[in-house]
Design a protein around this motif. Structure first.
Motif, PDB file in Angstrom:
ATOM      1  N   ALA A 123       0.828  -1.212   0.000  1.00 50.86           N
ATOM      2  CA  ALA A 123       0.000   0.000   0.000  1.00 50.86           C
ATOM      3  C   ALA A 123       0.863   1.264   0.000  1.00 50.86           C
ATOM      4  N   HIS A 124       2.106   1.129   0.455  1.00 53.19           N
ATOM      5  CA  HIS A 124       3.056   2.246   0.403  1.00 53.19           C
ATOM      6  C   HIS A 124       3.917   2.181  -0.861  1.00 53.19           C
ATOM      7  N   LYS A 125       3.506   1.333  -1.813  1.00 50.35           N
ATOM      8  CA  LYS A 125       4.234   1.132  -3.077  1.00 50.35           C
ATOM      9  C   LYS A 125       5.641   0.602  -2.847  1.00 50.35           C
ATOM     10  N   GLY A 126       5.790  -0.140  -1.757  1.00 49.29           N
ATOM     11  CA  GLY A 126       7.088  -0.706  -1.430  1.00 49.29           C
ATOM     12  C   GLY A 126       7.140  -2.197  -1.720  1.00 49.29           C
ATOM     13  N   THR A 127       8.296  -2.793  -1.432  1.00 47.14           N
ATOM     14  CA  THR A 127       8.469  -4.235  -1.578  1.00 47.14           C
ATOM     15  C   THR A 127       9.130  -4.791  -0.327  1.00 47.14           C
ATOM     16  N   ILE A 128       8.914  -6.096  -0.102  1.00 47.74           N
ATOM     17  CA  ILE A 128       9.580  -6.750   1.029  1.00 47.74           C
ATOM     18  C   ILE A 128      10.221  -8.034   0.548  1.00 47.74           C
ATOM     19  N   GLN A 129      11.427  -8.282   1.021  1.00 47.17           N
ATOM     20  CA  GLN A 129      12.160  -9.485   0.623  1.00 47.17           C
ATOM     21  C   GLN A 129      12.682 -10.199   1.848  1.00 47.17           C
ATOM     22  N   VAL A 130      12.813 -11.508   1.710  1.00 47.31           N
ATOM     23  CA  VAL A 130      13.353 -12.289   2.823  1.00 47.31           C
ATOM     24  C   VAL A 130      14.561 -13.089   2.348  1.00 47.31           C
ATOM     25  N   THR A 131      15.649 -12.996   3.089  1.00 48.95           N
ATOM     26  CA  THR A 131      16.888 -13.706   2.741  1.00 48.95           C
ATOM     27  C   THR A 131      17.476 -14.328   4.012  1.00 48.95           C
ATOM     28  N   ASN A 132      18.493 -15.166   3.795  1.00 56.33           N
ATOM     29  CA  ASN A 132      19.162 -15.802   4.930  1.00 56.33           C
ATOM     30  C   ASN A 132      20.163 -14.854   5.568  1.00 56.33           C
ATOM     31  N   ASN A 133      20.203 -14.895   6.881  1.00 61.27           N
ATOM     32  CA  ASN A 133      21.268 -14.183   7.589  1.00 61.27           C
ATOM     33  C   ASN A 133      22.436 -15.157   7.770  1.00 61.27           C
ATOM     34  N   ARG A 134      23.614 -14.656   8.003  1.00 60.32           N
ATOM     35  CA  ARG A 134      24.769 -15.496   8.235  1.00 60.32           C
ATOM     36  C   ARG A 134      25.337 -15.236   9.617  1.00 60.32           C
ATOM     37  N   PRO A 135      25.771 -16.247  10.360  1.00 60.84           N
ATOM     38  CA  PRO A 135      25.763 -17.666  10.009  1.00 60.84           C
ATOM     39  C   PRO A 135      24.383 -18.317  10.111  1.00 60.84           C
ATOM     40  N   GLN A 136      23.442 -17.670  10.759  1.00 56.40           N
ATOM     41  CA  GLN A 136      22.090 -18.228  10.831  1.00 56.40           C
ATOM     42  C   GLN A 136      21.070 -17.123  11.041  1.00 56.40           C
ATOM     43  N   GLY A 137      19.816 -17.440  10.726  1.00 55.63           N
ATOM     44  CA  GLY A 137      18.752 -16.473  10.941  1.00 55.63           C
ATOM     45  C   GLY A 137      18.191 -15.933   9.641  1.00 55.63           C
ATOM     46  N   THR A 138      17.422 -14.876   9.782  1.00 59.27           N
ATOM     47  CA  THR A 138      16.643 -14.352   8.668  1.00 59.27           C
ATOM     48  C   THR A 138      16.775 -12.839   8.602  1.00 59.27           C
ATOM     49  N   ILE A 139      16.732 -12.322   7.369  1.00 58.71           N
ATOM     50  CA  ILE A 139      16.723 -10.872   7.165  1.00 58.71           C
ATOM     51  C   ILE A 139      15.483 -10.508   6.368  1.00 58.71           C
ATOM     52  N   PHE A 140      14.676  -9.624   6.905  1.00 62.42           N
ATOM     53  CA  PHE A 140      13.564  -9.043   6.156  1.00 62.42           C
ATOM     54  C   PHE A 140      13.979  -7.642   5.717  1.00 62.42           C
ATOM     55  N   SER A 141      13.889  -7.376   4.397  1.00 64.43           N
ATOM     56  CA  SER A 141      14.287  -6.070   3.869  1.00 64.43           C
ATOM     57  C   SER A 141      13.105  -5.414   3.170  1.00 64.43           C
ATOM     58  N   ILE A 142      12.805  -4.236   3.621  1.00 67.32           N
ATOM     59  CA  ILE A 142      11.723  -3.459   3.023  1.00 67.32           C
ATOM     60  C   ILE A 142      12.330  -2.306   2.233  1.00 67.32           C
ATOM     61  N   SER A 143      11.818  -2.100   1.015  1.00 65.97           N
ATOM     62  CA  SER A 143      12.198  -0.913   0.244  1.00 65.97           C
ATOM     63  C   SER A 143      10.962  -0.065   0.041  1.00 65.97           C
ATOM     64  N   LEU A 144      11.089   1.187   0.361  1.00 66.52           N
ATOM     65  CA  LEU A 144      10.010   2.139   0.106  1.00 66.52           C
ATOM     66  C   LEU A 144      10.508   3.146  -0.911  1.00 66.52           C
ATOM     67  N   PRO A 145       9.644   3.542  -1.840  1.00 63.70           N
ATOM     68  CA  PRO A 145      10.087   4.488  -2.867  1.00 63.70           C
ATOM     69  C   PRO A 145      10.350   5.868  -2.259  1.00 63.70           C
ATOM     70  N   ALA A 146      11.137   6.631  -2.972  1.00 61.77           N
ATOM     71  CA  ALA A 146      11.380   8.007  -2.551  1.00 61.77           C
ATOM     72  C   ALA A 146      10.053   8.745  -2.593  1.00 61.77           C
ATOM     73  N   ASN A 147       9.750   9.496  -1.581  1.00 64.02           N
ATOM     74  CA  ASN A 147       8.568  10.354  -1.708  1.00 64.02           C
ATOM     75  C   ASN A 147       8.848  11.760  -1.204  1.00 64.02           C
ATOM     76  N   ASP A 148       8.280  12.700  -1.916  1.00 65.45           N
ATOM     77  CA  ASP A 148       8.543  14.086  -1.582  1.00 65.45           C
ATOM     78  C   ASP A 148       7.592  14.528  -0.490  1.00 65.45           C
ATOM     79  N   VAL A 149       8.171  15.091   0.526  1.00 72.00           N
ATOM     80  CA  VAL A 149       7.320  15.578   1.619  1.00 72.00           C
ATOM     81  C   VAL A 149       7.102  17.064   1.436  1.00 72.00           C
TER      82      VAL A 149
END
Ligand code: ATP
Ligand code: MG
Length: 149
Positions: A123-149
């Motif tokens: 809804a914020h026109k963003g994306t979310i990705q999930v990857t492996n952390n090292r040596p173990q675990g998880t990383i969730f990465s959110i990207s939100l587009p540039a927006n002008d305030v």
């Protein structure tokens, strides 16, 4: 003000879970965006609560806020927990999906958290990705587009 916003959420969770080591890496400059504050609070709390819930014996949770090359924003939540297999990675954003079955699961939940997180990010026109952390675990990465305030 995302720096202040995330800082307050992390501080609250640090008080709630004193045994967990929370870390917050943020830029010097403030990052101001326009967004739904209640929704973005759900996003951050859901990801951080998951990181605690599916965490390791010695839980460490790192949150990173940064501006990316395109002027957009990245928010990363990394844990050193049980991890998510590649097969499950694509399913966890589905409504009611939880890894494992009733007999093997140690934690309670509805499986709605990440579904809601994904919907709010979209809804914020963003994306979310999930990857492996090292040596173990998880990383969730959110990207939100540039927006002008
Ligand atoms: P709730 O609705 O209370 O959030 P939940 O935590 O089970 O329930 P989601 O947050 O949607 O539901 O997560 C879906 C599933 O993805 C979880 O049940 C868990 O199996 C897996 N998962 C989510 N976050 C992590 C994580 N950080 N590390 C490992 N597994 C995770
Ligand atoms: Mg959850």
């Amino acid at each position: 003000n995302l720096k202040q916003f995330l800082g307050e959420i992390i501080e609250r969770l640090q008080n709630k879970y004193p045994a967990v080591e929370f870390n917050f890496r943020k830029p010097n400059n403030d990052i101001i965006i326009q967004g739904d504050k209640t929704g973005l609070t759900s996003v951050a709390v859901n990801l951080l609560e998951n990181a605690v819930k599916y965490g390791a014996e010695d839980p460490k949770i790192a949150t990173v806020l940064r501006q990316n090359e395109k002027g957009g924003i990245n928010i990363e939540v990394a844990d050193n927990g049980i991890g998510i297999s590649d097969k499950e990675k694509s399913k966890i954003f589905e409504r009611f999906y939880r890894v494992g079955n009733e007999d093997t699961r140690r934690t309670k939940g509805t499986g709605l958290g990440l579904y809601i997180v994904n919907q709010i990010v979209l809804a914020h026109k963003g994306t979310i990705q999930v990857t492996n952390n090292r040596p173990q675990g998880t990383i969730f990465s959110i990207s939100l587009p540039a927006n002008d305030v």
